[in-house]
Write a protein that holds these residues in place. Sequence first.
Motif, PDB file in Angstrom:
ATOM      1  N   UNK A  15       1.104  -1.476  -0.245  1.00  0.00           N
ATOM      2  CA  UNK A  15       0.400   0.077   0.068  1.00  0.00           C
ATOM      3  C   UNK A  15       0.753   1.362   0.275  1.00  0.00           C
ATOM      4  N   UNK A  16       2.071   1.072   0.553  1.00  0.00           N
ATOM      5  CA  UNK A  16       2.743   2.219   0.784  1.00  0.00           C
ATOM      6  C   UNK A  16       3.733   2.535  -0.183  1.00  0.00           C
ATOM      7  N   UNK A  17       3.811   1.408  -0.992  1.00  0.00           N
ATOM      8  CA  UNK A  17       4.787   1.123  -2.675  1.00  0.00           C
ATOM      9  C   UNK A  17       3.402   2.172  -3.861  1.00  0.00           C
ATOM     10  N   UNK A  18       2.399   1.278  -3.465  1.00  0.00           N
ATOM     11  CA  UNK A  18       1.330   2.596  -4.420  1.00  0.00           C
ATOM     12  C   UNK A  18       1.241   3.367  -4.349  1.00  0.00           C
ATOM     13  N   UNK A  19       1.049   4.099  -3.331  1.00  0.00           N
ATOM     14  CA  UNK A  19       1.227   5.545  -2.750  1.00  0.00           C
ATOM     15  C   UNK A  19       2.466   6.539  -3.216  1.00  0.00           C
ATOM     16  N   UNK A  20       3.154   5.357  -3.824  1.00  0.00           N
ATOM     17  CA  UNK A  20       4.194   6.695  -4.436  1.00  0.00           C
ATOM     18  C   UNK A  20       5.397   6.374  -2.944  1.00  0.00           C
ATOM     19  N   UNK A  21       5.432   5.818  -1.832  1.00  0.00           N
ATOM     20  CA  UNK A  21       6.602   5.654  -0.661  1.00  0.00           C
ATOM     21  C   UNK A  21       8.032   4.880  -1.730  1.00  0.00           C
ATOM     22  N   UNK A  22       9.025   5.206  -1.918  1.00  0.00           N
ATOM     23  CA  UNK A  22      10.068   5.047  -2.788  1.00  0.00           C
ATOM     24  C   UNK A  22      10.373   4.091  -1.714  1.00  0.00           C
ATOM     25  N   UNK A  23      10.591   4.846  -0.768  1.00  0.00           N
ATOM     26  CA  UNK A  23      11.732   3.700   0.530  1.00  0.00           C
ATOM     27  C   UNK A  23      10.634   1.981   0.466  1.00  0.00           C
ATOM     28  N   UNK A  24       9.258   1.788   0.190  1.00  0.00           N
ATOM     29  CA  UNK A  24       7.724   1.000   0.434  1.00  0.00           C
ATOM     30  C   UNK A  24       8.482  -0.024  -1.048  1.00  0.00           C
ATOM     31  N   UNK A  25       8.793   0.595  -1.598  1.00  0.00           N
ATOM     32  CA  UNK A  25       8.510  -0.018  -3.917  1.00  0.00           C
ATOM     33  C   UNK A  25      10.358  -0.629  -3.181  1.00  0.00           C
ATOM     34  N   UNK A  26      11.373   0.162  -2.893  1.00  0.00           N
ATOM     35  CA  UNK A  26      12.985  -0.222  -2.593  1.00  0.00           C
ATOM     36  C   UNK A  26      12.052  -1.289  -2.113  1.00  0.00           C
TER      37      UNK A  26
END
Length: 176
Positions: A15-26
Amino acid sequence: MIEALATLDPLRTLARAESGDEAAFAELVREHEAMVYGIAIHSLRDASAAEDLAQEVFLQLYRNLSRIESPSHLIHWLRRVTSNRCIDASRRGRKHVALDSAGALHVASRERDVLAQRKLQTIFGDLPVKQRVILTLRFQEELELPQIASTLSIPLNTVKSHLRRGLEKLRRRFEQ
Protein backbone atom coordinates in the motif's frame (compact mmCIF):
# COMPACT_ATOMS: atom_id res chain seq x y z
CA MET A 1 -1.57 -12.15 16.77
CA ILE A 2 1.95 -12.51 15.37
CA GLU A 3 0.60 -14.12 12.18
CA ALA A 4 -1.81 -11.23 11.70
CA LEU A 5 1.07 -8.75 11.98
CA ALA A 6 3.17 -10.77 9.54
CA THR A 7 0.45 -10.58 6.89
CA LEU A 8 -0.23 -6.90 7.54
CA ASP A 9 3.39 -5.87 6.99
CA PRO A 10 3.55 -6.97 3.32
CA LEU A 11 0.12 -5.42 2.77
CA ARG A 12 1.29 -2.16 4.30
CA THR A 13 4.47 -2.19 2.25
CA LEU A 14 2.46 -2.77 -0.91
CA ALA A 15 0.00 0.00 0.00
CA ARG A 16 2.83 2.41 0.84
CA ALA A 17 4.58 1.61 -2.47
CA GLU A 18 1.35 2.18 -4.37
CA SER A 19 0.93 5.57 -2.71
CA GLY A 20 4.38 6.63 -3.94
CA ASP A 21 6.64 5.71 -1.02
CA GLU A 22 10.00 5.03 -2.71
CA ALA A 23 11.41 3.25 0.35
CA ALA A 24 8.47 0.84 0.32
CA PHE A 25 8.98 0.14 -3.39
CA ALA A 26 12.69 -0.43 -2.77
CA GLU A 27 11.71 -2.91 -0.05
CA LEU A 28 9.48 -4.77 -2.54
CA VAL A 29 12.35 -4.91 -5.01
CA ARG A 30 14.79 -6.20 -2.37
CA GLU A 31 12.31 -8.83 -1.26
CA HIS A 32 11.66 -10.19 -4.76
CA GLU A 33 14.78 -9.44 -6.80
CA ALA A 34 16.36 -12.87 -6.17
CA MET A 35 13.26 -14.63 -7.50
CA VAL A 36 13.01 -12.43 -10.61
CA TYR A 37 16.74 -12.61 -11.33
CA GLY A 38 16.81 -16.38 -10.68
CA ILE A 39 14.09 -17.04 -13.24
CA ALA A 40 15.78 -14.72 -15.74
CA ILE A 41 19.32 -16.06 -15.36
CA HIS A 42 18.29 -19.69 -15.68
CA SER A 43 16.11 -18.90 -18.68
CA LEU A 44 18.37 -16.48 -20.55
CA ARG A 45 21.79 -17.85 -19.50
CA ASP A 46 23.28 -14.35 -19.60
CA ALA A 47 23.91 -12.37 -16.42
CA SER A 48 23.77 -8.99 -18.13
CA ALA A 49 20.55 -9.80 -19.98
CA ALA A 50 19.04 -11.19 -16.76
CA GLU A 51 19.90 -7.98 -14.88
CA ASP A 52 18.41 -5.85 -17.66
CA LEU A 53 15.29 -7.98 -17.75
CA ALA A 54 14.89 -7.77 -13.95
CA GLN A 55 15.13 -3.98 -14.14
CA GLU A 56 12.50 -3.93 -16.88
CA VAL A 57 10.21 -6.15 -14.80
CA PHE A 58 10.51 -3.89 -11.74
CA LEU A 59 9.95 -0.80 -13.89
CA GLN A 60 6.80 -2.44 -15.24
CA LEU A 61 5.80 -3.27 -11.65
CA TYR A 62 6.24 0.36 -10.65
CA ARG A 63 3.94 1.42 -13.48
CA ASN A 64 1.35 -1.23 -12.55
CA LEU A 65 1.38 -1.10 -8.74
CA SER A 66 -2.25 0.02 -8.66
CA ARG A 67 -3.27 -3.30 -10.24
CA ILE A 68 -1.57 -5.45 -7.61
CA GLU A 69 -4.18 -6.67 -5.16
CA SER A 70 -2.14 -8.52 -2.53
CA PRO A 71 1.36 -9.81 -1.73
CA SER A 72 0.49 -13.23 -3.21
CA HIS A 73 -0.83 -11.53 -6.35
CA LEU A 74 2.45 -9.60 -6.53
CA ILE A 75 4.48 -12.82 -6.51
CA HIS A 76 2.26 -14.39 -9.17
CA TRP A 77 2.45 -11.21 -11.27
CA LEU A 78 6.25 -11.03 -11.01
CA ARG A 79 6.67 -14.69 -11.99
CA ARG A 80 4.30 -14.31 -14.94
CA VAL A 81 5.86 -11.11 -16.25
CA THR A 82 9.41 -12.39 -15.79
CA SER A 83 8.67 -15.71 -17.49
CA ASN A 84 6.91 -14.05 -20.41
CA ARG A 85 9.70 -11.52 -20.85
CA CYS A 86 12.27 -14.35 -20.86
CA ILE A 87 10.35 -16.14 -23.58
CA ASP A 88 9.99 -12.89 -25.56
CA ALA A 89 13.72 -12.15 -25.21
CA SER A 90 14.55 -15.59 -26.50
CA ARG A 91 12.25 -15.11 -29.48
CA ARG A 92 13.98 -11.83 -30.33
CA GLY A 93 17.19 -13.82 -30.56
CA ARG A 94 19.30 -12.14 -27.92
CA LYS A 95 22.79 -13.58 -27.73
CA HIS A 96 23.54 -15.70 -24.70
CA VAL A 97 26.77 -16.60 -22.93
CA ALA A 98 27.64 -19.79 -21.12
CA LEU A 99 25.49 -20.77 -18.18
CA ASP A 100 28.60 -20.80 -15.97
CA SER A 101 27.95 -17.15 -15.17
CA ALA A 102 24.46 -18.04 -13.95
CA GLY A 103 25.59 -19.89 -10.87
CA ALA A 104 24.39 -23.22 -9.66
CA LEU A 105 20.97 -24.62 -10.33
CA HIS A 106 19.01 -25.31 -7.18
CA VAL A 107 19.86 -28.88 -6.24
CA ALA A 108 18.98 -30.49 -2.93
CA SER A 109 22.18 -32.46 -2.49
CA ARG A 110 24.66 -32.61 0.34
CA GLU A 111 27.65 -33.50 -1.80
CA ARG A 112 28.73 -31.45 -4.76
CA ASP A 113 29.89 -33.12 -7.90
CA VAL A 114 31.33 -30.17 -9.80
CA LEU A 115 31.68 -32.00 -13.11
CA ALA A 116 28.11 -33.34 -12.96
CA GLN A 117 26.84 -29.88 -12.03
CA ARG A 118 28.64 -28.28 -14.99
CA LYS A 119 27.33 -30.96 -17.34
CA LEU A 120 23.80 -30.42 -16.04
CA GLN A 121 24.11 -26.65 -16.48
CA THR A 122 25.31 -27.09 -20.05
CA ILE A 123 22.53 -29.52 -20.91
CA PHE A 124 19.95 -27.31 -19.19
CA GLY A 125 21.18 -24.34 -21.19
CA ASP A 126 20.62 -26.23 -24.44
CA LEU A 127 16.91 -26.79 -23.72
CA PRO A 128 14.36 -24.58 -25.49
CA VAL A 129 13.58 -21.47 -23.44
CA LYS A 130 9.99 -22.48 -22.65
CA GLN A 131 11.22 -25.78 -21.17
CA ARG A 132 13.91 -23.93 -19.18
CA VAL A 133 11.30 -21.51 -17.82
CA ILE A 134 8.93 -24.31 -16.84
CA LEU A 135 11.69 -26.38 -15.22
CA THR A 136 12.91 -23.29 -13.35
CA LEU A 137 9.42 -22.49 -12.08
CA ARG A 138 8.89 -26.12 -11.06
CA PHE A 139 12.19 -26.91 -9.38
CA GLN A 140 13.68 -23.56 -8.37
CA GLU A 141 10.46 -21.74 -7.51
CA GLU A 142 8.79 -25.00 -6.39
CA LEU A 143 5.51 -24.18 -8.10
CA GLU A 144 2.92 -26.88 -8.70
CA LEU A 145 1.93 -27.59 -12.30
CA PRO A 146 -1.42 -25.73 -12.12
CA GLN A 147 0.41 -22.69 -10.72
CA ILE A 148 2.87 -22.81 -13.63
CA ALA A 149 0.01 -23.05 -16.12
CA SER A 150 -1.65 -20.06 -14.47
CA THR A 151 1.60 -18.09 -14.34
CA LEU A 152 2.35 -18.65 -18.03
CA SER A 153 -1.29 -18.54 -19.14
CA ILE A 154 -0.97 -21.87 -20.94
CA PRO A 155 -2.94 -25.11 -20.62
CA LEU A 156 -1.95 -27.52 -17.86
CA ASN A 157 -1.33 -30.29 -20.38
CA THR A 158 1.11 -28.04 -22.23
CA VAL A 159 3.03 -27.50 -18.98
CA LYS A 160 3.07 -31.25 -18.39
CA SER A 161 4.33 -31.89 -21.94
CA HIS A 162 7.12 -29.32 -21.72
CA LEU A 163 8.13 -30.58 -18.28
CA ARG A 164 8.17 -34.22 -19.39
CA ARG A 165 10.11 -33.46 -22.58
CA GLY A 166 12.59 -31.26 -20.74
CA LEU A 167 13.24 -33.86 -18.06
CA GLU A 168 13.59 -36.60 -20.69
CA LYS A 169 16.16 -34.52 -22.59
CA LEU A 170 18.06 -33.80 -19.38
CA ARG A 171 18.12 -37.49 -18.39
CA ARG A 172 19.03 -38.73 -21.86
CA ARG A 173 21.85 -36.24 -22.38
CA PHE A 174 23.13 -36.53 -18.81
CA GLU A 175 23.53 -40.31 -19.17
CA GLN A 176 25.62 -39.96 -22.35
